[in-house]
Design a protein around this motif. Structure first.
Motif, PDB file in Angstrom:
ATOM      1  N   UNK A   8      36.331  51.645  48.736  1.00 24.26           N
ATOM      2  CA  UNK A   8      36.453  51.532  47.148  1.00 24.26           C
ATOM      3  C   UNK A   8      37.523  50.673  46.798  1.00 24.26           C
ATOM      4  N   UNK A   9      38.751  50.777  47.220  1.00 24.58           N
ATOM      5  CA  UNK A   9      39.818  49.999  47.134  1.00 24.58           C
ATOM      6  C   UNK A   9      39.500  48.469  47.311  1.00 24.58           C
ATOM      7  N   UNK A  10      38.871  48.243  48.678  1.00 22.45           N
ATOM      8  CA  UNK A  10      38.843  46.879  49.045  1.00 22.45           C
ATOM      9  C   UNK A  10      37.667  46.087  48.097  1.00 22.45           C
ATOM     10  N   UNK A  11      36.763  47.240  47.546  1.00 17.62           N
ATOM     11  CA  UNK A  11      35.685  46.292  46.494  1.00 17.62           C
ATOM     12  C   UNK A  11      36.488  45.906  45.327  1.00 17.62           C
ATOM     13  N   UNK A  12      37.265  47.013  44.804  1.00 15.97           N
ATOM     14  CA  UNK A  12      38.250  46.547  43.546  1.00 15.97           C
ATOM     15  C   UNK A  12      39.205  45.387  43.755  1.00 15.97           C
ATOM     16  N   UNK A  13      39.627  45.190  44.936  1.00 15.80           N
ATOM     17  CA  UNK A  13      40.526  44.135  45.042  1.00 15.80           C
ATOM     18  C   UNK A  13      39.594  43.055  45.079  1.00 15.80           C
ATOM     19  N   UNK A  14      38.527  42.781  45.568  1.00 16.20           N
ATOM     20  CA  UNK A  14      37.728  41.739  45.624  1.00 16.20           C
ATOM     21  C   UNK A  14      37.131  41.527  44.194  1.00 16.20           C
ATOM     22  N   UNK A  15      36.888  42.383  43.164  1.00 13.15           N
ATOM     23  CA  UNK A  15      36.522  42.111  41.969  1.00 13.15           C
ATOM     24  C   UNK A  15      37.745  41.389  41.218  1.00 13.15           C
ATOM     25  N   UNK A  16      38.956  41.855  41.567  1.00 12.37           N
ATOM     26  CA  UNK A  16      40.309  41.048  41.019  1.00 12.37           C
ATOM     27  C   UNK A  16      40.240  39.647  41.390  1.00 12.37           C
ATOM     28  N   UNK A  17      40.287  39.471  42.896  1.00 13.85           N
ATOM     29  CA  UNK A  17      40.066  38.148  43.198  1.00 13.85           C
ATOM     30  C   UNK A  17      39.149  37.266  42.553  1.00 13.85           C
ATOM     31  N   UNK A  18      38.027  37.814  42.171  1.00 11.80           N
ATOM     32  CA  UNK A  18      37.115  37.307  41.413  1.00 11.80           C
ATOM     33  C   UNK A  18      37.596  36.643  40.101  1.00 11.80           C
ATOM     34  N   UNK A  19      38.393  37.349  39.487  1.00 10.69           N
ATOM     35  CA  UNK A  19      38.923  37.015  38.156  1.00 10.69           C
ATOM     36  C   UNK A  19      40.035  36.121  38.260  1.00 10.69           C
TER      37      UNK A  19
END
Length: 646
Positions: free
Chosen positions: A341-352
């Protein structure tokens, strides 16, 4: 019953004196010994009185104690010297020195001062026998002195070996970074070297202690800097980084066995762990808010602020990922739900962040990061550490968003420098507080030491304001030191006057010293001056009482003499008056006697004349015939005629 108690106490004292294998070392012991010496003197046990009073006197000298205690010891020694003969004194000294030496030798005493006490009595005995030209006593005393001197040489040699061993162990512990053990061993070495005394040994021990202290202070500063970084990370919510720095600080504190630092750091670690365990949902909520804020700022093209918000979100998700990794890291990949879950959230932030770089450009992000970095440097120059740290962290976030590793490195270096400056500034404040505390109790040596250290820190930080504050404090310390020295000289003068019996001058000087010591809160000096002040007043009062008693006696004598004189004068006057009265009475009686005799003679003469006239008349009548007796009128005429006749 009371006499029995006194006798029992004396017996125990004599046994203690006879079995002493180590010298008395404290003022309390010396005072007790002095009191017992007076008791022994009153009981007529002059040998043990000598021993007790001299042991007390020697202890006062070792401890540099003056005042009433030394004064009383000197008085008793004078009384003893005037009571016994020089030959008895020499014998007593010999016996005392022999007893101490034999007792110390029998228990293999290692206290040099014990043998020095024996040496003192033996040499006093030898000197007295020499003055008396007593050859037998001189020979015995000389043999005793030589034996004691030899014993002292042996004890000194043994102590030197002990001290050297302490020093070697201290050096080894220092190399092994066992600083507390090293310091304790070095202090032991210094203490033993000072007992010999060995100047070289004392010097090298002192140098090692200084080296240990410097290293300890450096480690303590490193620990404080790590703790401050941990605290900063904790405030920012970066709990993994906070935990990492706190553990480093705890290791530093453990090296120097700083219990306060260990306890403080452990408290922070406990709070970090508690927050990491209990506030996961709150941290997730914060990360989500930063993520949404970053998206909103991106829409309105606030790229710098959007980058900052996204970086904050990413840091929180990475913190939570590390926490989840501790719990799920050893599980199979299909059993790592939190990590996934946290890995996916980190990827979302990296997208921003990727969108920000695409729209804003890496060059713009780096330019803004450089502005933040410059602002951080500017605030650091002015010692505004909180603002400096905030901008440095912002700079690091922007450099990280563009993968500018050079920028990240220099931002982190600046953050560490700010943390070090904050730690040094905090140390400077602590040193100033310590200097002020020491100054408040007239401990000017330590006050000066702390203030000089604080001054060095602030000058290194180019902190002009705090440097000026410390300089002002140093000026006050210098004045205070001069005042204390002045008061100390006045105290010495008071002490000399007291010893010379100039009580009034002693009281005046002691009052001056006491006032200065009291105003600067120098307790030790104030107590010493107060003691002389009280003792001088007591002496003056004793003299006044003695003078008053003498005056009363003199007045009584004069009054008695006057009373006797007045009584005598009164008695004399009374006697004189009585004599005068008697004289007058006698004179009156004599006068009355003379008048009575005159009247009596006159009466007798008158009677003879009357008788003669009667006879003549009767004779004339007889010649003329029978004459009739004189009538009463005729007799009266004759009587009247006689009275009128001259």
């Amino acid at each position: 019953m009371k006499n029995r108690k006194v006798l029992t106490a004396l017996i125990f004292l004599i046994i203690a004196l006879a079995s002493t294998a180590s010298a008395i070392t404290t003022k309390e012991e010396a005072d007790s010994m002095l009191e017992q010496s007076y008791v022994l003197f009153d009981q007529g046990d002059y040998q043990n009185a000598y021993r007790a009073v001299y042991l007390a006197h020697l202890t006062y000298e070792r401890l540099s104690i003056t005042g009433q205690s030394m004064y009383r010891a000197d008085n008793l020694i004078r009384d003893l010297n005037s009571t016994i003969s020089p030959l008895q004194k020499a014998r007593y000294f010999f016996n005392i020195g022999s007893d101490i030496y034999i007792t110390a030798s029998s228990v293999h005493a290692t206290d040099i001062s014990t043998y020095q006490d024996a040496q003192f009595f033996a040499r006093q005995s030898l000197a007295t026998y020499t003055e008396l030209n007593n050859s037998d006593g001189k020979i015995q005393a000389k043999v005793l002195v030589e034996s004691i001197d030899k014993a002292i040489v042996e004890v000194v040699s043994d102590k030197k070996n002990v001290a050297e061993n302490y020093y070697r162990q201290a050096t080894q512990a220092f190399i092994a970074e066992e600083y507390t053990t090293a310091k304790a061993l070095a202090l032991n070495a210094s203490q033993v070297f000072s007992q010999i005394p060995d100047t070289d040994g004392m010097s090298k021990s002192a140098a090692l202690i200084v080296q240990i202290e410097e290293q300890t202070q450096q480690i303590k500063q490193n620990a404080a800097a790590s703790y401050d970084r941990a605290l900063d990370f904790y405030v920012q919510g970066n709990l993994p980084k906070a935990l990492e720095s706190a553990l480093v600080a705890q290791n530093f504190y453990a090296k120097i066995e700083d219990r306060e630092g260990i306890s403080q750091t452990q408290g922070l670690i406990t709070n970090i762990n508690r927050n990491m365990n209990q506030n996961i949902e709150e941290r997730k909520r914060q990360a989500e808010l930063f993520y949404r804020k970053a998206g909103e700022l991106l829409i309105i093209k606030e790229y710098a602020n959007a980058t900052e918000a996204a970086t904050e979100a990413k840091n929180i998700y990475m913190e939570l990922f590390e926490k989840a990794k501790i719990e799920e890291g050893n599980n199979p990949s299909d059993r790592q739900p939190q990590m996934t879950y946290y890995d996916s959230k980190i990827k979302e932030v990296n997208g921003i962040l990727t969108r920000i770089r695409a729209e804003w450009g890496e060059r713009k992000a780096d330019e803004q990061a450089e502005i933040y970095y410059s602002n951080a440097q500017e605030y650091l120059i002015h010692n505004e550490f909180d603002d400096a740290l905030s901008y440095a962290q912002k700079a690091r976030g922007l450099f990280a968003s563009t993968n500018n590793y050079v920028g990240i490195s220099k931002a982190e270096t600046l953050i560490n420098k700010i943390g070090d400056s904050m730690s040094r500034s905090r140390s400077g404040k602590e040193l100033v507080a310590k200097a002020q505390e020491a100054y408040a109790v007239a401990d000017f040596e330590n006050a000066n030491l702390y203030a000089q250290q604080a001054k060095g820190i602030y000058e290194g930080l180019y902190d002009v304001n705090n440097t000026d504050v410390v300089k002002s404090l140093l000026g006050n310390i210098t004045v205070g030191f001069q005042q204390r020295e002045k008061a100390s000289e006045i105290y010495k003068t008071a002490k000399r006057n007291f010893d010379l019996g100039n009580w009034e001058n002693a009281k005046f000087n002691a009052q001056q010293a006491y006032t200065i010591f009291y105003n600067m809160n120098y307790t030790v000096g104030a107590e010493g001056a107060k003691q002389i002040l009280d003792d001088s007043e007591q002496k003056m009062n004793d003299e006044w009482v003695a003078f008053r008693n003498k005056a009363i006696i003199a007045v009584a004598i004069i009054a008695g003499v006057l009373i006797v004189a007045v009584t005598r004068a009164k008695k004399k006057a009374e006697l004189e008056a009585e004599f005068s009265a008697k004289q007058k009475e006698l004179s009156t009686k004599e006068k009355m006697t003379q008048e009575e005799m005159s009247l009596k003679m006159e009466d007798e003469t008158k009677k003879r004349v009357e008788d003669e006239l009667k006879r003549m008349i009767e004779a004339e009548r007889g010649a003329g015939g029978d004459l009739e007796p004189l009538s009463e009128d005729e007799s009266g005429a004759v009587e009247t005629s006689v009275k009128k006749r001259p």
